[in-house]
Design a protein around this motif. Structure first.
Motif, PDB file in Angstrom:
ATOM      1  N   ASP A  35       0.821  -1.206   0.000  1.00  0.00           N
ATOM      2  CA  ASP A  35       0.000   0.000   0.000  1.00  0.00           C
ATOM      3  C   ASP A  35       0.858   1.260   0.000  1.00  0.00           C
ATOM      4  N   ASP A  36       1.949   1.227   0.745  1.00  0.00           N
ATOM      5  CA  ASP A  36       2.845   2.384   0.795  1.00  0.00           C
ATOM      6  C   ASP A  36       3.522   2.606  -0.557  1.00  0.00           C
ATOM      7  N   LEU A  37       3.923   1.502  -1.199  1.00  0.00           N
ATOM      8  CA  LEU A  37       4.562   1.608  -2.506  1.00  0.00           C
ATOM      9  C   LEU A  37       3.578   2.131  -3.549  1.00  0.00           C
ATOM     10  N   ILE A  38       2.337   1.680  -3.491  1.00  0.00           N
ATOM     11  CA  ILE A  38       1.302   2.176  -4.404  1.00  0.00           C
ATOM     12  C   ILE A  38       1.097   3.675  -4.198  1.00  0.00           C
ATOM     13  N   ARG A  39       1.065   4.080  -2.952  1.00  0.00           N
ATOM     14  CA  ARG A  39       0.864   5.500  -2.641  1.00  0.00           C
ATOM     15  C   ARG A  39       1.974   6.348  -3.258  1.00  0.00           C
ATOM     16  N   ARG A  40       3.220   5.890  -3.127  1.00  0.00           N
ATOM     17  CA  ARG A  40       4.343   6.653  -3.679  1.00  0.00           C
ATOM     18  C   ARG A  40       4.321   6.666  -5.210  1.00  0.00           C
ATOM     19  N   LEU A  41       3.910   5.527  -5.800  1.00  0.00           N
ATOM     20  CA  LEU A  41       3.844   5.460  -7.261  1.00  0.00           C
ATOM     21  C   LEU A  41       2.749   6.386  -7.790  1.00  0.00           C
ATOM     22  N   ARG A  42       1.619   6.427  -7.122  1.00  0.00           N
ATOM     23  CA  ARG A  42       0.544   7.328  -7.528  1.00  0.00           C
ATOM     24  C   ARG A  42       0.985   8.788  -7.470  1.00  0.00           C
ATOM     25  N   LYS A  43       1.789   9.119  -6.467  1.00  0.00           N
ATOM     26  CA  LYS A  43       2.250  10.501  -6.312  1.00  0.00           C
ATOM     27  C   LYS A  43       3.184  10.893  -7.449  1.00  0.00           C
ATOM     28  N   LYS A  44       4.060   9.972  -7.848  1.00  0.00           N
ATOM     29  CA  LYS A  44       5.017  10.275  -8.907  1.00  0.00           C
ATOM     30  C   LYS A  44       4.402  10.158 -10.307  1.00  0.00           C
ATOM     31  N   LEU A  45       3.405   9.281 -10.433  1.00  0.00           N
ATOM     32  CA  LEU A  45       2.749   9.070 -11.736  1.00  0.00           C
ATOM     33  C   LEU A  45       1.253   9.343 -11.584  1.00  0.00           C
ATOM     34  N   PRO A  46       0.862  10.600 -11.452  1.00  0.00           N
ATOM     35  CA  PRO A  46      -0.540  10.931 -11.165  1.00  0.00           C
ATOM     36  C   PRO A  46      -1.516  10.550 -12.275  1.00  0.00           C
ATOM     37  N   LEU A  47      -1.019  10.329 -13.491  1.00  0.00           N
ATOM     38  CA  LEU A  47      -1.896   9.955 -14.598  1.00  0.00           C
ATOM     39  C   LEU A  47      -2.085   8.440 -14.711  1.00  0.00           C
ATOM     40  N   LEU A  48      -1.406   7.692 -13.841  1.00  0.00           N
ATOM     41  CA  LEU A  48      -1.542   6.231 -13.850  1.00  0.00           C
ATOM     42  C   LEU A  48      -2.894   5.858 -13.249  1.00  0.00           C
ATOM     43  N   ASN A  49      -3.659   5.069 -13.987  1.00  0.00           N
ATOM     44  CA  ASN A  49      -5.019   4.722 -13.562  1.00  0.00           C
ATOM     45  C   ASN A  49      -4.992   3.458 -12.703  1.00  0.00           C
ATOM     46  N   VAL A  50      -4.726   3.645 -11.394  1.00  0.00           N
ATOM     47  CA  VAL A  50      -4.652   2.524 -10.456  1.00  0.00           C
ATOM     48  C   VAL A  50      -5.966   2.417  -9.693  1.00  0.00           C
ATOM     49  N   GLU A  51      -6.630   1.282  -9.829  1.00  0.00           N
ATOM     50  CA  GLU A  51      -7.876   1.050  -9.097  1.00  0.00           C
ATOM     51  C   GLU A  51      -7.608   0.201  -7.859  1.00  0.00           C
ATOM     52  N   THR A  52      -8.179   0.592  -6.753  1.00  0.00           N
ATOM     53  CA  THR A  52      -8.072  -0.200  -5.529  1.00  0.00           C
ATOM     54  C   THR A  52      -9.216  -1.200  -5.469  1.00  0.00           C
ATOM     55  N   ILE A  53      -8.881  -2.466  -5.286  1.00  0.00           N
ATOM     56  CA  ILE A  53      -9.884  -3.508  -5.114  1.00  0.00           C
ATOM     57  C   ILE A  53      -9.893  -3.846  -3.624  1.00  0.00           C
ATOM     58  N   TYR A  54     -10.842  -3.287  -2.909  1.00  0.00           N
ATOM     59  CA  TYR A  54     -10.838  -3.363  -1.453  1.00  0.00           C
ATOM     60  C   TYR A  54     -10.885  -4.816  -0.963  1.00  0.00           C
ATOM     61  N   GLY A  55     -10.009  -5.109  -0.008  1.00  0.00           N
ATOM     62  CA  GLY A  55      -9.925  -6.445   0.547  1.00  0.00           C
ATOM     63  C   GLY A  55      -9.145  -7.421  -0.307  1.00  0.00           C
ATOM     64  N   TYR A  56      -8.598  -6.944  -1.459  1.00  0.00           N
ATOM     65  CA  TYR A  56      -7.886  -7.858  -2.353  1.00  0.00           C
ATOM     66  C   TYR A  56      -6.561  -7.266  -2.836  1.00  0.00           C
ATOM     67  N   GLY A  57      -6.628  -6.188  -3.599  1.00  0.00           N
ATOM     68  CA  GLY A  57      -5.401  -5.646  -4.162  1.00  0.00           C
ATOM     69  C   GLY A  57      -5.655  -4.472  -5.079  1.00  0.00           C
ATOM     70  N   TYR A  58      -5.060  -4.541  -6.281  1.00  0.00           N
ATOM     71  CA  TYR A  58      -5.111  -3.401  -7.198  1.00  0.00           C
ATOM     72  C   TYR A  58      -5.245  -3.868  -8.644  1.00  0.00           C
ATOM     73  N   ARG A  59      -5.670  -2.930  -9.480  1.00  0.00           N
ATOM     74  CA  ARG A  59      -5.724  -3.166 -10.926  1.00  0.00           C
ATOM     75  C   ARG A  59      -5.378  -1.858 -11.614  1.00  0.00           C
ATOM     76  N   VAL A  60      -4.521  -1.950 -12.625  1.00  0.00           N
ATOM     77  CA  VAL A  60      -4.163  -0.773 -13.426  1.00  0.00           C
ATOM     78  C   VAL A  60      -4.826  -0.888 -14.790  1.00  0.00           C
ATOM     79  N   MET A  61      -5.623   0.126 -15.117  1.00  0.00           N
ATOM     80  CA  MET A  61      -6.331   0.172 -16.390  1.00  0.00           C
ATOM     81  C   MET A  61      -5.507   0.976 -17.386  1.00  0.00           C
ATOM     82  N   ASP A  62      -5.369   0.460 -18.578  1.00  0.00           N
ATOM     83  CA  ASP A  62      -4.602   1.134 -19.616  1.00  0.00           C
ATOM     84  C   ASP A  62      -5.520   2.062 -20.392  1.00  0.00           C
ATOM     85  N   SER A  63      -5.782   3.225 -19.821  1.00  0.00           N
ATOM     86  CA  SER A  63      -6.720   4.156 -20.460  1.00  0.00           C
ATOM     87  C   SER A  63      -6.058   5.504 -20.688  1.00  0.00           C
TER      88      SER A  63
END
Length: 220
Positions: free
Chosen positions: A192-220
């Motif tokens: 979660d901490d690594l995702i947070r830092r990546l989102r900050k550096k790459l604000p246009l990256l479409n990272v979806e949080t899947i609560y209770g499971y993980g993440y998904r990045v959409m190529d949009s």
């Protein structure tokens, strides 16, 4: 260029020898002695599989089918001591890219592996894209248009993992195994901490949080 290779061979001595030869080429090799262990790694794909047909638990053909269901593009080399002609035909029909009958010299496997990697990925730098960012695995750089974005090693590894698994749901455990390795004993809070830092550096990256499971990045 360092490629990630999964080697599935139930003979522990042969597994060790082949792993040693492959690592000497600078490749990152993960050896497996059983089909079930290899099965767990399918969701965290390598650049190439080397797969023995005769395994003690899961038939190599069945394992190849599962690999192909997860990804049609990852190259696979089949190795077997059984009927060479039948295994070669069945393996190719199921989607293997090359076949090597036993016994063989370890150096021959290295040569076939190198040739297949170059055929699939090319001998130059390997580029990935995850909109709107471009990734060069060889130089480990990320760009937005012509601007280079500075990432830490783990931030870069995470971005590559997302780029190779676009639009797929990835569990925190899968991210931990890919970025930190299977021997990591910390908590998934690191993800979660690594995702947070990546989102900050790459604000246009479409990272979806899947609560209770993980993440998904959409190529949009």
């Amino acid at each position: 260029m360092s490629f990630k290779i999964y080697l599935v061979e139930d003979d522990s001595n042969l597994n060790l020898v082949l792993t040693t030869y492959l690592k000497k080429e600078g490749w990152e090799v993960s050896p497996f002695l059983t089909g079930k262990d290899a099965q767990k790694a399918i969701s965290n794909p390598p650049d190439l599989w080397i797969l023995d047909i005769m395994l003690p638990d899961i038939d190599g053909y069945h394992l190849l089918q599962e690999i192909r269901e997860a990804s049609l593009n990852i190259p696979v080399i089949f190795i077997s001591a059984r009927d060479a002609d039948i295994d070669r035909v069945v393996g190719l029909e199921l989607g293997s890219d090359d076949y090597l009958p036993k016994p063989f010299l370890p150096r021959e496997l290295v040569i076939r592996t190198r040739n297949l990697l170059e055929r699939v990925y090319g001998s130059g730098s390997r580029n990935l894209n995850i909109s709107p960012y471009s990734i060069d695995e060889s130089s480990r750089t990320v760009k937005l248009n012509d601007e280079v974005i500075e990432l830490t090693s783990k931030e870069f590894d995470l971005l590559v993992f997302f780029a190779k698994n676009k639009d797929r749901a990835l569990s925190r455990e899968q991210v931990l195994n890919y970025v930190w390795g299977e021997n990591y004993f910390g908590t998934d809070r690191a993800v979660d901490d690594l995702i947070r830092r990546l989102r900050k550096k790459l604000p246009l990256l479409n990272v979806e949080t899947i609560y209770g499971y993980g993440y998904r990045v959409m190529d949009s």
